[in-house]
Design an enzyme around this catalytic site. Sequence first.
Site, PDB file in Angstrom:
ATOM      1  N   GLU A 153      -3.414  -2.877   9.607  1.00 29.55           N
ATOM      2  CA  GLU A 153      -2.141  -3.587   9.639  1.00 29.55           C
ATOM      3  C   GLU A 153      -2.340  -4.983   9.056  1.00 29.55           C
ATOM      4  O   GLU A 153      -3.450  -5.498   9.010  1.00 29.55           O
ATOM      5  CB  GLU A 153      -1.647  -3.702  11.083  1.00 29.55           C
ATOM      6  CG  GLU A 153      -1.316  -2.362  11.732  1.00 29.55           C
ATOM      7  CD  GLU A 153      -0.246  -1.596  10.979  1.00 29.55           C
ATOM      8  OE1 GLU A 153       0.851  -2.127  10.796  1.00 29.55           O
ATOM      9  OE2 GLU A 153      -0.512  -0.460  10.557  1.00 29.55           O
ATOM     10  N   THR A 209       0.837  -1.213   0.000  1.00 33.26           N
ATOM     11  CA  THR A 209       0.000   0.000   0.000  1.00 33.26           C
ATOM     12  C   THR A 209       0.867   1.256   0.000  1.00 33.26           C
ATOM     13  O   THR A 209       0.753   2.120  -0.876  1.00 33.26           O
ATOM     14  CB  THR A 209      -0.915  -0.005   1.252  1.00 33.26           C
ATOM     15  OG1 THR A 209      -1.676  -1.203   1.244  1.00 33.26           O
ATOM     16  CG2 THR A 209      -1.855   1.191   1.257  1.00 33.26           C
ATOM     17  N   LYS A 242       2.676   4.239  18.584  1.00 35.59           N
ATOM     18  CA  LYS A 242       2.700   5.643  18.143  1.00 35.59           C
ATOM     19  C   LYS A 242       2.802   6.598  19.329  1.00 35.59           C
ATOM     20  O   LYS A 242       3.548   7.573  19.271  1.00 35.59           O
ATOM     21  CB  LYS A 242       1.458   5.937  17.300  1.00 35.59           C
ATOM     22  CG  LYS A 242       1.499   5.236  15.943  1.00 35.59           C
ATOM     23  CD  LYS A 242       0.150   5.287  15.257  1.00 35.59           C
ATOM     24  CE  LYS A 242       0.203   4.690  13.863  1.00 35.59           C
ATOM     25  NZ  LYS A 242      -1.132   4.452  13.299  1.00 35.59           N
ATOM     26  N   GLY A 290      -7.058  -0.651   2.708  1.00 37.97           N
ATOM     27  CA  GLY A 290      -5.603  -0.584   2.933  1.00 37.97           C
ATOM     28  C   GLY A 290      -5.218   0.174   4.187  1.00 37.97           C
ATOM     29  O   GLY A 290      -4.062   0.566   4.345  1.00 37.97           O
ATOM     30  N   GLY A 308       0.027   8.805   9.902  1.00 36.97           N
ATOM     31  CA  GLY A 308      -0.040   8.684   8.434  1.00 36.97           C
ATOM     32  C   GLY A 308       0.542   9.912   7.754  1.00 36.97           C
ATOM     33  O   GLY A 308       1.731  10.194   7.864  1.00 36.97           O
ATOM     34  N   GLU A 354       8.626  10.287   9.727  1.00 32.29           N
ATOM     35  CA  GLU A 354       7.424  11.124   9.824  1.00 32.29           C
ATOM     36  C   GLU A 354       6.143  10.307   9.653  1.00 32.29           C
ATOM     37  O   GLU A 354       5.144  10.540  10.356  1.00 32.29           O
ATOM     38  CB  GLU A 354       7.477  12.231   8.759  1.00 32.29           C
ATOM     39  CG  GLU A 354       6.336  13.226   8.807  1.00 32.29           C
ATOM     40  CD  GLU A 354       6.278  13.974  10.124  1.00 32.29           C
ATOM     41  OE1 GLU A 354       7.190  14.758  10.400  1.00 32.29           O
ATOM     42  OE2 GLU A 354       5.294  13.788  10.888  1.00 32.29           O
ATOM     43  N   LYS A 381       6.151   1.951  12.261  1.00 34.50           N
ATOM     44  CA  LYS A 381       6.205   2.382  13.682  1.00 34.50           C
ATOM     45  C   LYS A 381       6.643   1.275  14.622  1.00 34.50           C
ATOM     46  O   LYS A 381       7.258   1.537  15.663  1.00 34.50           O
ATOM     47  CB  LYS A 381       4.864   2.961  14.155  1.00 34.50           C
ATOM     48  CG  LYS A 381       3.656   2.115  13.854  1.00 34.50           C
ATOM     49  CD  LYS A 381       3.055   2.487  12.533  1.00 34.50           C
ATOM     50  CE  LYS A 381       2.115   1.417  12.049  1.00 34.50           C
ATOM     51  NZ  LYS A 381       1.135   1.897  11.109  1.00 34.50           N
ATOM     52  N   ASP A 390      -0.971  -0.764  17.850  1.00 36.95           N
ATOM     53  CA  ASP A 390      -0.462   0.216  16.875  1.00 36.95           C
ATOM     54  C   ASP A 390      -0.472   1.623  17.493  1.00 36.95           C
ATOM     55  O   ASP A 390       0.525   2.347  17.428  1.00 36.95           O
ATOM     56  CB  ASP A 390      -1.336   0.162  15.609  1.00 36.95           C
ATOM     57  CG  ASP A 390      -0.900   1.168  14.575  1.00 36.95           C
ATOM     58  OD1 ASP A 390       0.156   0.953  13.951  1.00 36.95           O
ATOM     59  OD2 ASP A 390      -1.594   2.183  14.400  1.00 36.95           O
ATOM     60  N   GLY A 421      -3.715   5.082   4.861  1.00 39.74           N
ATOM     61  CA  GLY A 421      -4.087   5.051   3.438  1.00 39.74           C
ATOM     62  C   GLY A 421      -2.871   5.326   2.572  1.00 39.74           C
ATOM     63  O   GLY A 421      -1.905   5.955   3.001  1.00 39.74           O
TER      64      GLY A 421
HETATM   65  P1  NDP Z   1       1.667  -3.917   2.838  1.00 36.44           P
HETATM   66  O1  NDP Z   1       1.546  -5.277   3.424  1.00 36.44           O
HETATM   67  O2  NDP Z   1       0.617  -3.435   1.922  1.00 36.44           O
HETATM   68  O3  NDP Z   1       3.063  -3.780   2.067  1.00 36.44           O
HETATM   69  C1  NDP Z   1       4.261  -4.355   2.489  1.00 36.44           C
HETATM   70  C2  NDP Z   1       4.971  -4.873   1.239  1.00 36.44           C
HETATM   71  O4  NDP Z   1       6.263  -5.308   1.592  1.00 36.44           O
HETATM   72  C3  NDP Z   1       4.227  -6.061   0.606  1.00 36.44           C
HETATM   73  O5  NDP Z   1       4.241  -5.941  -0.787  1.00 36.44           O
HETATM   74  C4  NDP Z   1       5.065  -7.231   1.076  1.00 36.44           C
HETATM   75  O6  NDP Z   1       4.983  -8.335   0.212  1.00 36.44           O
HETATM   76  C5  NDP Z   1       6.452  -6.622   1.070  1.00 36.44           C
HETATM   77  N1  NDP Z   1       7.364  -7.349   1.914  1.00 36.44           N
HETATM   78  C6  NDP Z   1       7.137  -7.864   3.139  1.00 36.44           C
HETATM   79  N2  NDP Z   1       8.240  -8.486   3.581  1.00 36.44           N
HETATM   80  C7  NDP Z   1       9.180  -8.355   2.630  1.00 36.44           C
HETATM   81  C8  NDP Z   1      10.533  -8.795   2.502  1.00 36.44           C
HETATM   82  N3  NDP Z   1      11.132  -9.522   3.429  1.00 36.44           N
HETATM   83  N4  NDP Z   1      11.210  -8.469   1.375  1.00 36.44           N
HETATM   84  C9  NDP Z   1      10.616  -7.768   0.421  1.00 36.44           C
HETATM   85  N5  NDP Z   1       9.319  -7.324   0.464  1.00 36.44           N
HETATM   86  C10 NDP Z   1       8.632  -7.630   1.568  1.00 36.44           C
HETATM   87  O7  NDP Z   1       1.863  -2.925   4.054  1.00 36.44           O
HETATM   88  P2  NDP Z   1       1.563  -1.349   4.087  1.00 36.44           P
HETATM   89  O8  NDP Z   1       2.094  -0.710   2.877  1.00 36.44           O
HETATM   90  O9  NDP Z   1       0.160  -1.127   4.474  1.00 36.44           O
HETATM   91  O10 NDP Z   1       2.434  -0.935   5.367  1.00 36.44           O
HETATM   92  C11 NDP Z   1       3.847  -0.875   5.317  1.00 36.44           C
HETATM   93  C12 NDP Z   1       4.346  -0.251   6.620  1.00 36.44           C
HETATM   94  O11 NDP Z   1       3.830   1.071   6.726  1.00 36.44           O
HETATM   95  C13 NDP Z   1       3.881  -0.975   7.881  1.00 36.44           C
HETATM   96  O12 NDP Z   1       4.884  -0.858   8.855  1.00 36.44           O
HETATM   97  C14 NDP Z   1       2.653  -0.192   8.307  1.00 36.44           C
HETATM   98  O13 NDP Z   1       2.422  -0.273   9.687  1.00 36.44           O
HETATM   99  C15 NDP Z   1       3.068   1.198   7.917  1.00 36.44           C
HETATM  100  N6  NDP Z   1       1.981   2.122   7.676  1.00 36.44           N
HETATM  101  C16 NDP Z   1       0.922   1.753   6.890  1.00 36.44           C
HETATM  102  C17 NDP Z   1      -0.077   2.645   6.621  1.00 36.44           C
HETATM  103  C18 NDP Z   1      -1.273   2.291   5.789  1.00 36.44           C
HETATM  104  O14 NDP Z   1      -2.182   3.106   5.705  1.00 36.44           O
HETATM  105  N7  NDP Z   1      -1.310   1.131   5.157  1.00 36.44           N
HETATM  106  C19 NDP Z   1      -0.042   4.004   7.181  1.00 36.44           C
HETATM  107  C20 NDP Z   1       1.134   4.298   7.971  1.00 36.44           C
HETATM  108  C21 NDP Z   1       2.091   3.375   8.207  1.00 36.44           C
HETATM  109  P3  NDP Z   1       3.848  -9.463   0.514  1.00 36.44           P
HETATM  110  O15 NDP Z   1       2.530  -8.762   0.436  1.00 36.44           O
HETATM  111  O16 NDP Z   1       4.030 -10.476  -0.560  1.00 36.44           O
HETATM  112  O17 NDP Z   1       4.152  -9.996   1.879  1.00 36.44           O
HETATM  113  N1  HSE Z   2      -3.021   0.586  10.578  1.00 33.80           N
HETATM  114  C1  HSE Z   2      -2.630   1.925  10.829  1.00 33.80           C
HETATM  115  C2  HSE Z   2      -3.844   2.746  11.131  1.00 33.80           C
HETATM  116  C3  HSE Z   2      -1.913   2.492   9.636  1.00 33.80           C
HETATM  117  O1  HSE Z   2      -4.956   2.283  10.854  1.00 33.80           O
HETATM  118  O2  HSE Z   2      -3.716   3.852  11.679  1.00 33.80           O
HETATM  119  C4  HSE Z   2      -1.359   3.880   9.879  1.00 33.80           C
HETATM  120  O3  HSE Z   2      -0.314   3.857  10.794  1.00 33.80           O
END
Ligand code: NDP
Ligand code: HSE
Length: 400
Positions: free
Chosen positions: A183, A11, A198, A180, A127, A122, A98, A194, A296
Amino acid sequence: MAKIAILGFGTVGSGVFDIFDQSDFQRKTGEVIEVKRVLDIRDFPDHPKKEIFTKDFNDIVNDDEISVVAETMGGLHPAYEFTKALLEAGKCVTTSNKELVATYGPELLRIAAEKNVRYLFEASVGGGIPVIRPLSACLQANKIEKIAGILNGTTNFILTQMIEEGSEFEDALSEAQRRGYAERNPAADIEGHDACRKIAILSSMATGDFVDYNDIPTEGICDITLNDVKYAEKLGSAIKLIGYAEQTDSGELYACVAPMMIKKSIPLSGVRDVFNAVMVTGNYLGDAMFYGRGAGKEATASAVSADVIDMVKTKTSAHPLIWEEGKVKMLNPAEKEWSYFVRTTADKTKIAELFGNVELISGVAEGEVGFVSEKMSEKEFAERNAQLGGAAIKVLQAND
Ligand code: NDP
Ligand code: HSE
């Protein structure tokens, strides 16, 4: 030309890719920023830039052209090992993770300082909302006395759906996952972990020393029912999952995560949907509120990308952030005073005996009443409520 890499194309990572694919930021940084590599365990054979994808971390850490990396993989391992290796290789790193910052922040910040590179985060809180940088820069003349925030977009989305649409908890959670926001394991959202990480990060920013999230009592929203929501309405309040931290006059830190009932006159109560808000009280500034989308793809990618741009412009920091461990003294949570909303099937004589002359609210559930207690310590409340067997929610008041 500045070359960057992204770890994790989910995401957030795909959002960061899109931002740098759509704009080069040359006017802001003096050089074009190009995503040279994206690491992910999946294949993306149909992606227009499929040649930049790799499954081998060495393609990034050993590439001297790549100076800045965005870690958006999530989880502790291998995110920790990768981040450490990148910093040790002299690359700047930003993260939205985080869990990683709240667990390994002190060590990663120390390595960044030793290697004269930057480690920014940040997007790890709120977010897309700018809150880490304001705390470290704009508010640095203040002692941060208090932070109260809606820090989790998923749970705020669920509570909004329950309040406004009468949705069932599970349906609202499924929708948050589809969008999306949640977690990978949504227990981290709904059980409050979570938000706990934070508020630990914000508390570390506020005190300047590392606050261990394991020391923060944490409750989630799993036990909140539609009846609680109805009582809140009757009380002119809303229920929100709040991350709270306060530096006491005696120099201790109190922090907790809990669902709280908040009067509608307090701005946090009106924060809906996936939005987050962080109320910060500084001794000179007074109250300030930071508000925006707390989760998001695009909102979070906005914050990660801002860190990337910042680090392309300035790769070193004259005064790097260091969080020392073991310095913060935590207040015993049992001593903290709160007012509580209680719902109980006990009779009014028993309620009066234990909580005095409180106003009883009925008409929500058969054979049950609700009331708001006087302010008292958690310990005292627990003792009195043990005799009542009531279900309780903390009440956040304007002067808390
Ligand atoms: P996702 O699961 O959507 O994305 C993570 C990506 O990383 C996936 O494509 C996953 O592949 C890949 N991945 C996982 N492990 C590995 C690895 N060992 N090597 C290479 N690629 C890997 O997560 P998000 O984007 O939602 O979140 C990412 C981070 O950001 C998290 O720490 C989350 O807490 C944080 N975050 C998320 C927010 C949100 O709104 N979604 C907002 C703020 C923070 P695969 O799917 O195949 O496992
Ligand atoms: N899962 C987290 C939330 C993503 O819903 O706030 C942003 O950190």
